[in-house]
Design a protein around this motif. Structure first.
Motif, PDB file in Angstrom:
ATOM      1  N   LYS A 243       0.832  -1.209   0.000  1.00  0.00           N
ATOM      2  CA  LYS A 243       0.000   0.000   0.000  1.00  0.00           C
ATOM      3  C   LYS A 243       0.864   1.255   0.000  1.00  0.00           C
ATOM      4  O   LYS A 243       0.541   2.234  -0.673  1.00  0.00           O
ATOM      5  CB  LYS A 243      -0.921   0.021   1.225  1.00  0.00           C
ATOM      6  CG  LYS A 243      -2.037  -0.983   1.185  1.00  0.00           C
ATOM      7  CD  LYS A 243      -2.828  -0.912   2.490  1.00  0.00           C
ATOM      8  CE  LYS A 243      -3.730  -2.083   2.678  1.00  0.00           C
ATOM      9  NZ  LYS A 243      -4.389  -2.074   3.996  1.00  0.00           N
TER      10      LYS A 243
ATOM     11  N   ARG B 270       2.242   1.899  -3.378  1.00  0.00           N
ATOM     12  CA  ARG B 270       1.149   2.385  -4.233  1.00  0.00           C
ATOM     13  C   ARG B 270       0.864   3.857  -3.953  1.00  0.00           C
ATOM     14  O   ARG B 270       0.678   4.645  -4.871  1.00  0.00           O
ATOM     15  CB  ARG B 270      -0.108   1.535  -4.028  1.00  0.00           C
ATOM     16  CG  ARG B 270      -1.210   1.876  -5.017  1.00  0.00           C
ATOM     17  CD  ARG B 270      -2.392   0.957  -4.931  1.00  0.00           C
ATOM     18  NE  ARG B 270      -2.900   0.911  -3.573  1.00  0.00           N
ATOM     19  CZ  ARG B 270      -3.540  -0.120  -3.031  1.00  0.00           C
ATOM     20  NH1 ARG B 270      -3.776  -1.188  -3.740  1.00  0.00           N
ATOM     21  NH2 ARG B 270      -3.966  -0.067  -1.797  1.00  0.00           N
ATOM     22  N   GLN B 271       0.859   4.250  -2.665  1.00  0.00           N
ATOM     23  CA  GLN B 271       0.644   5.661  -2.306  1.00  0.00           C
ATOM     24  C   GLN B 271       1.742   6.556  -2.870  1.00  0.00           C
ATOM     25  O   GLN B 271       1.498   7.714  -3.208  1.00  0.00           O
ATOM     26  CB  GLN B 271       0.596   5.828  -0.790  1.00  0.00           C
ATOM     27  CG  GLN B 271      -0.652   5.289  -0.152  1.00  0.00           C
ATOM     28  CD  GLN B 271      -0.565   5.288   1.370  1.00  0.00           C
ATOM     29  OE1 GLN B 271       0.474   5.554   1.957  1.00  0.00           O
ATOM     30  NE2 GLN B 271      -1.685   4.963   2.010  1.00  0.00           N
TER      31      GLN B 271
END
Length: 146
Positions: A133, A136-137
Motif C-alpha cells: 500500500k 502504491r501511495q
C-alpha cells in the motif's frame, strides 16, 4: 516510473538451517542483478541478518561469487552489493534495493527499483500488504512474481 516487485514466497520449509526462504531468494536476486551489471543494496532488518547473509554470500561456490560488503566496512573499490540496516548505510548510489525489513526504508525514493517479499506467515503477510500500500501511495508501479 519507479517499480516495486513483490515476490510471493509459497514454501514453508527453509532450504537450509541458516537462511529463510526469503533470505535465500534475496541472495539469489542480488546475484542475478549483480550479473546484470546492477548495483544492489540488500536492506536488512538488523545487523545479525546482514551478517547471516554476508556469510551465505561468501559460502556460495566460485561460479556464483558476488562481490559484496557490510555497510561500514572499508573497501578499496566499491562493491556492487552492499548489506545494510537501520543506522548503517553508505551513501553510494545503488540501482536496486532488496528490502528484507518489515518497513519500507525512509530513503526509498532514492531508488527506481525495489524488490520486496510476501512470506507465507500470516503476520508477515499483513506487514507486506502495508508495504505494498505504501509503494502504491508513492505512485510506484507494482508487480507480483511467484
Amino acid at each position: 516510473m519507479p517499480q516495486a516487485q513483490f515476490y510471493l514466497i509459497q514454501e514453508a520449509v527453509p532450504e537450509n538451517d541458516e537462511l529463510s526462504l526469503v533470505e535465500n531468494k534475496a541472495c539469489d536476486l542480488a546475484t542475478s542483478y549483480f550479473r546484470a551489471g546492477k548495483k544492489v543494496l540488500l536492506w536488512c532488518e538488523n545487523k545479525e541478518q546482514a551478517e547471516r547473509l554476508d556469510d551465505a554470500l561468501w559460502q556460495r561456490d566460485g561460479n556464483a561469487f558476488v562481490p559484496h560488503n557490510l555497510a561500514g566496512e572499508i573497501t578499496k573499490i566499491p562493491t556492487p552489493v552492499e548489506l545494510a540496516w537501520a543506522g548503517k548505510r553508505n551513501s553510494q548510489r545503488r540501482d536496486v534495493i532488496i528490502n528484507l525489513s518489515v518497513q519500507v526504508p525512509e530513503f526509498i525514493n532514492s531508488f527506481n527499483h525495489a524488490i520486496d517479499f510476501v512470506p507465507l506467515d500470516e503476520a508477515e503477510k499483513v506487514l507486506a500488504r502495508e508495504r505494498y500500500k505504501y509503494y502504491r501511495q508513492l505512485g510506484w508501479q507494482l508487480k507480483m512474481e511467484q
